[in-house]
Scaffold this motif. Structure first.
Motif, PDB file in Angstrom:
ATOM      1  N   ASP A 196     -11.346  -2.677   2.165  1.00  0.00           N
ATOM      2  CA  ASP A 196     -12.212  -2.627   0.980  1.00  0.00           C
ATOM      3  C   ASP A 196     -11.438  -2.886  -0.307  1.00  0.00           C
ATOM      4  O   ASP A 196     -12.031  -2.949  -1.388  1.00  0.00           O
ATOM      5  CB  ASP A 196     -12.893  -1.252   0.863  1.00  0.00           C
ATOM      6  N   ALA A 197     -10.129  -3.015  -0.229  1.00  0.00           N
ATOM      7  CA  ALA A 197      -9.318  -3.227  -1.425  1.00  0.00           C
ATOM      8  C   ALA A 197      -9.749  -4.502  -2.144  1.00  0.00           C
ATOM      9  O   ALA A 197     -10.042  -5.514  -1.510  1.00  0.00           O
ATOM     10  CB  ALA A 197      -7.836  -3.328  -1.051  1.00  0.00           C
ATOM     11  N   PRO A 198      -9.784  -4.472  -3.480  1.00  0.00           N
ATOM     12  CA  PRO A 198     -10.122  -5.687  -4.231  1.00  0.00           C
ATOM     13  C   PRO A 198      -9.140  -6.805  -3.910  1.00  0.00           C
ATOM     14  O   PRO A 198      -7.950  -6.560  -3.689  1.00  0.00           O
ATOM     15  CB  PRO A 198      -9.986  -5.248  -5.701  1.00  0.00           C
ATOM     16  N   THR A 199      -9.608  -8.028  -3.899  1.00  0.00           N
ATOM     17  CA  THR A 199      -8.759  -9.173  -3.578  1.00  0.00           C
ATOM     18  C   THR A 199      -7.566  -9.271  -4.529  1.00  0.00           C
ATOM     19  O   THR A 199      -6.453  -9.618  -4.129  1.00  0.00           O
ATOM     20  CB  THR A 199      -9.579 -10.471  -3.634  1.00  0.00           C
ATOM     21  N   ARG A 200      -7.774  -8.939  -5.796  1.00  0.00           N
ATOM     22  CA  ARG A 200      -6.714  -9.070  -6.802  1.00  0.00           C
ATOM     23  C   ARG A 200      -5.653  -7.980  -6.699  1.00  0.00           C
ATOM     24  O   ARG A 200      -4.583  -8.089  -7.312  1.00  0.00           O
ATOM     25  CB  ARG A 200      -7.316  -9.032  -8.203  1.00  0.00           C
ATOM     26  N   LEU A 201      -5.943  -6.904  -5.960  1.00  0.00           N
ATOM     27  CA  LEU A 201      -5.022  -5.771  -5.948  1.00  0.00           C
ATOM     28  C   LEU A 201      -3.640  -6.183  -5.457  1.00  0.00           C
ATOM     29  O   LEU A 201      -2.620  -5.823  -6.063  1.00  0.00           O
ATOM     30  CB  LEU A 201      -5.588  -4.643  -5.073  1.00  0.00           C
ATOM     31  N   ALA A 202      -3.588  -6.925  -4.348  1.00  0.00           N
ATOM     32  CA  ALA A 202      -2.291  -7.323  -3.793  1.00  0.00           C
ATOM     33  C   ALA A 202      -1.493  -8.146  -4.793  1.00  0.00           C
ATOM     34  O   ALA A 202      -0.291  -7.925  -4.987  1.00  0.00           O
ATOM     35  CB  ALA A 202      -2.509  -8.112  -2.499  1.00  0.00           C
ATOM     36  N   ALA A 203      -2.153  -9.096  -5.443  1.00  0.00           N
ATOM     37  CA  ALA A 203      -1.460  -9.951  -6.405  1.00  0.00           C
ATOM     38  C   ALA A 203      -0.953  -9.150  -7.597  1.00  0.00           C
ATOM     39  O   ALA A 203       0.163  -9.387  -8.085  1.00  0.00           O
ATOM     40  CB  ALA A 203      -2.392 -11.067  -6.877  1.00  0.00           C
ATOM     41  N   GLU A 204      -1.736  -8.192  -8.077  1.00  0.00           N
ATOM     42  CA  GLU A 204      -1.314  -7.377  -9.223  1.00  0.00           C
ATOM     43  C   GLU A 204      -0.116  -6.504  -8.865  1.00  0.00           C
ATOM     44  O   GLU A 204       0.833  -6.365  -9.643  1.00  0.00           O
ATOM     45  CB  GLU A 204      -2.471  -6.511  -9.721  1.00  0.00           C
ATOM     46  N   LEU A 205      -0.143  -5.913  -7.679  1.00  0.00           N
ATOM     47  CA  LEU A 205       0.981  -5.074  -7.262  1.00  0.00           C
ATOM     48  C   LEU A 205       2.252  -5.898  -7.095  1.00  0.00           C
ATOM     49  O   LEU A 205       3.343  -5.471  -7.485  1.00  0.00           O
ATOM     50  CB  LEU A 205       0.642  -4.349  -5.958  1.00  0.00           C
ATOM     51  N   ALA A 206       2.101  -7.085  -6.527  1.00  0.00           N
ATOM     52  CA  ALA A 206       3.269  -7.938  -6.302  1.00  0.00           C
ATOM     53  C   ALA A 206       3.854  -8.472  -7.607  1.00  0.00           C
ATOM     54  O   ALA A 206       5.069  -8.665  -7.725  1.00  0.00           O
ATOM     55  CB  ALA A 206       2.893  -9.101  -5.385  1.00  0.00           C
ATOM     56  N   GLY A 207       3.006  -8.697  -8.604  1.00  0.00           N
ATOM     57  CA  GLY A 207       3.474  -9.304  -9.840  1.00  0.00           C
ATOM     58  C   GLY A 207       3.773  -8.330 -10.961  1.00  0.00           C
ATOM     59  O   GLY A 207       4.175  -8.751 -12.056  1.00  0.00           O
ATOM     60  N   ALA A 208       3.619  -7.038 -10.719  1.00  0.00           N
ATOM     61  CA  ALA A 208       3.819  -6.045 -11.779  1.00  0.00           C
ATOM     62  C   ALA A 208       5.290  -5.862 -12.120  1.00  0.00           C
ATOM     63  O   ALA A 208       6.160  -5.898 -11.249  1.00  0.00           O
ATOM     64  CB  ALA A 208       3.219  -4.713 -11.352  1.00  0.00           C
ATOM     65  N   ASP A 209       5.543  -5.632 -13.396  1.00  0.00           N
ATOM     66  CA  ASP A 209       6.890  -5.221 -13.811  1.00  0.00           C
ATOM     67  C   ASP A 209       7.112  -3.751 -13.500  1.00  0.00           C
ATOM     68  O   ASP A 209       8.215  -3.332 -13.147  1.00  0.00           O
ATOM     69  CB  ASP A 209       7.066  -5.462 -15.312  1.00  0.00           C
ATOM     70  N   VAL A 210       6.030  -2.969 -13.654  1.00  0.00           N
ATOM     71  CA  VAL A 210       6.077  -1.541 -13.362  1.00  0.00           C
ATOM     72  C   VAL A 210       4.802  -1.166 -12.636  1.00  0.00           C
ATOM     73  O   VAL A 210       3.700  -1.564 -13.042  1.00  0.00           O
ATOM     74  CB  VAL A 210       6.190  -0.685 -14.652  1.00  0.00           C
ATOM     75  N   VAL A 211       4.935  -0.392 -11.551  1.00  0.00           N
ATOM     76  CA  VAL A 211       3.769   0.174 -10.870  1.00  0.00           C
ATOM     77  C   VAL A 211       3.860   1.685 -11.017  1.00  0.00           C
ATOM     78  O   VAL A 211       4.825   2.314 -10.565  1.00  0.00           O
ATOM     79  CB  VAL A 211       3.716  -0.210  -9.376  1.00  0.00           C
ATOM     80  N   ALA A 212       2.862   2.262 -11.684  1.00  0.00           N
ATOM     81  CA  ALA A 212       2.791   3.712 -11.853  1.00  0.00           C
ATOM     82  C   ALA A 212       1.778   4.231 -10.837  1.00  0.00           C
ATOM     83  O   ALA A 212       0.609   3.844 -10.861  1.00  0.00           O
ATOM     84  CB  ALA A 212       2.365   4.070 -13.270  1.00  0.00           C
ATOM     85  N   ALA A 213       2.234   5.099  -9.936  1.00  0.00           N
ATOM     86  CA  ALA A 213       1.392   5.547  -8.827  1.00  0.00           C
ATOM     87  C   ALA A 213       1.269   7.061  -8.811  1.00  0.00           C
ATOM     88  O   ALA A 213       2.247   7.782  -9.029  1.00  0.00           O
ATOM     89  CB  ALA A 213       1.973   5.066  -7.505  1.00  0.00           C
ATOM     90  N   GLU A 214       0.063   7.532  -8.526  1.00  0.00           N
ATOM     91  CA  GLU A 214      -0.162   8.978  -8.420  1.00  0.00           C
ATOM     92  C   GLU A 214       0.684   9.569  -7.291  1.00  0.00           C
ATOM     93  O   GLU A 214       1.197  10.678  -7.406  1.00  0.00           O
ATOM     94  CB  GLU A 214      -1.643   9.255  -8.180  1.00  0.00           C
ATOM     95  N   ASP A 215       0.820   8.842  -6.196  1.00  0.00           N
ATOM     96  CA  ASP A 215       1.623   9.292  -5.059  1.00  0.00           C
ATOM     97  C   ASP A 215       2.369   8.061  -4.527  1.00  0.00           C
ATOM     98  O   ASP A 215       1.762   7.164  -3.938  1.00  0.00           O
ATOM     99  CB  ASP A 215       0.724   9.887  -3.974  1.00  0.00           C
ATOM    100  N   THR A 216       3.673   8.030  -4.734  1.00  0.00           N
ATOM    101  CA  THR A 216       4.441   6.837  -4.344  1.00  0.00           C
ATOM    102  C   THR A 216       4.469   6.651  -2.834  1.00  0.00           C
ATOM    103  O   THR A 216       4.581   5.514  -2.345  1.00  0.00           O
ATOM    104  CB  THR A 216       5.887   6.923  -4.882  1.00  0.00           C
ATOM    105  N   ARG A 217       4.371   7.732  -2.076  1.00  0.00           N
ATOM    106  CA  ARG A 217       4.352   7.598  -0.615  1.00  0.00           C
ATOM    107  C   ARG A 217       3.066   6.926  -0.152  1.00  0.00           C
ATOM    108  O   ARG A 217       3.090   6.064   0.729  1.00  0.00           O
ATOM    109  CB  ARG A 217       4.493   8.970   0.038  1.00  0.00           C
TER     110      ARG A 217
END
Length: 288
Positions: free
Chosen positions: A28-49
């Motif tokens: 169900d993940a949005p199609t753009r999610l993978a591209a945004e995660l791969a291209g980010a300079d910084v990913v801020a995550a509630e739970d890194t695991r």
């Protein structure tokens, strides 16, 4: 510096991306999610695991910096992330499930980014609020979201008393171990037969939607509820405005007490119906 449009010059500053994540099934993940995660300079995550598990299932490799951003550290981490944005970096914010800032970390960072003139955008994704609303079978033309109810019984009762005459469908989040208490308190504040739905584990393998009156749902929940829970409650029927003379106010409070409501909550509900401050109704009932 503030910006009414929610962004500044994208060539001078970075971009904050609020990225929706699946609430159940990873496909169900949005199609753009993978591209945004791969291209980010910084990913801020509630739970890194959880982020690592998600990226593994999506087949994504994050090349940017990964930082934790959760309730316990968001106040301290926000200035650092704003500095990254002001330096021209692309920061992607993800939470454990659903859209950031909707009962999850994110609002503080969005507000700070807007204040700094940084562009804020989103990758729309799954939302437990809208999913529960859609499958509840209750009216969806007008609704409101109340998030989590207070944990303490007294505070919870006061919040529900304020909502007793809300005519829109209301959506709540609730912890599984507090679901029975929440439904019982709603039955007392809204009426035992008020239509509602308990939506559990939405989009997951053990998804379940229970529909019925609040009292019946509370009795069902007494055996225990597991998983992520979203409650949807039908709105109140429109009632004529209550007369504000002392005799009418006292009679209205007495009627609610006869139905089993505590006096404090009855006074609060009558005050809403009469359009008066609670203290005025209190004085009429207790002082005369």
């Amino acid at each position: 510096m503030s910006s009414s449009s929610g962004g500044g010059d994208p060539t001078a500053t970075g971009v904050l991306v609020l990225a929706g994540t699946p609430i159940g099934h990873v496909p169900d993940a949005p199609t753009r999610l993978a591209a945004e995660l791969a291209g980010a300079d910084v990913v801020a995550a509630e739970d890194t695991r959880r982020l690592r598990r998600l990226t593994a299932e999506l087949g994504v490799e994050i090349t940017g910096r990964v930082v934790s951003y959760f309730e316990g550290n968001e106040q301290a981490r926000t200035p650092m992330l704003v500095e990254s944005l002001e330096a021209g970096q692309r920061v992607v914010l993800v939470t454990d499930a659903g859209m950031p800032s909707v009962s999850d970390p994110g609002y503080r960072l969005v507000a700070a980014a807007v204040e700094a003139g940084v562009r804020v955008t989103a990758v729309p994704g799954p939302s437990a609020v809208l999913t529960a609303l859609a499958v509840s079978g209750l009216p969806v033309d007008r609704f409101c979201f109340e998030g989590f109810l207070p944990r303490k019984a007294g505070e919870r009762a006061r919040r529900l008393a304020d909502l007793a005459d809300e005519q829109r469908t209301v959506v709540f989040f609730e912890a599984p171990h507090r679901t029975e208490a929440a439904l019982s308190a709603m039955a007392e504040a809204f009426g035992a037969d008020r239509a509602a739905a308990v939506c559990r584990e939405l989009t997951k393998t053990h998804e379940e939607v229970r529909r019925g009156g609040l009292a019946d749902l509370a009795a069902w929940a007494a055996d225990g509820v597991r998983g992520e829970v979203t409650l949807v409650v039908g709105g109140a029927e429109a009632r004529p405005a209550l007369a504000t003379d002392p005799d009418s106010l006292r009679a209205a409070v007495a009627a609610l007490e006869e139905d089993g409501m505590r006096r404090k909550e009855a006074i609060a509900q009558v005050a809403v119906r009469a359009g008066l401050p609670k203290r005025d109704v209190y004085q009429v009932v207790h002082i005369g």
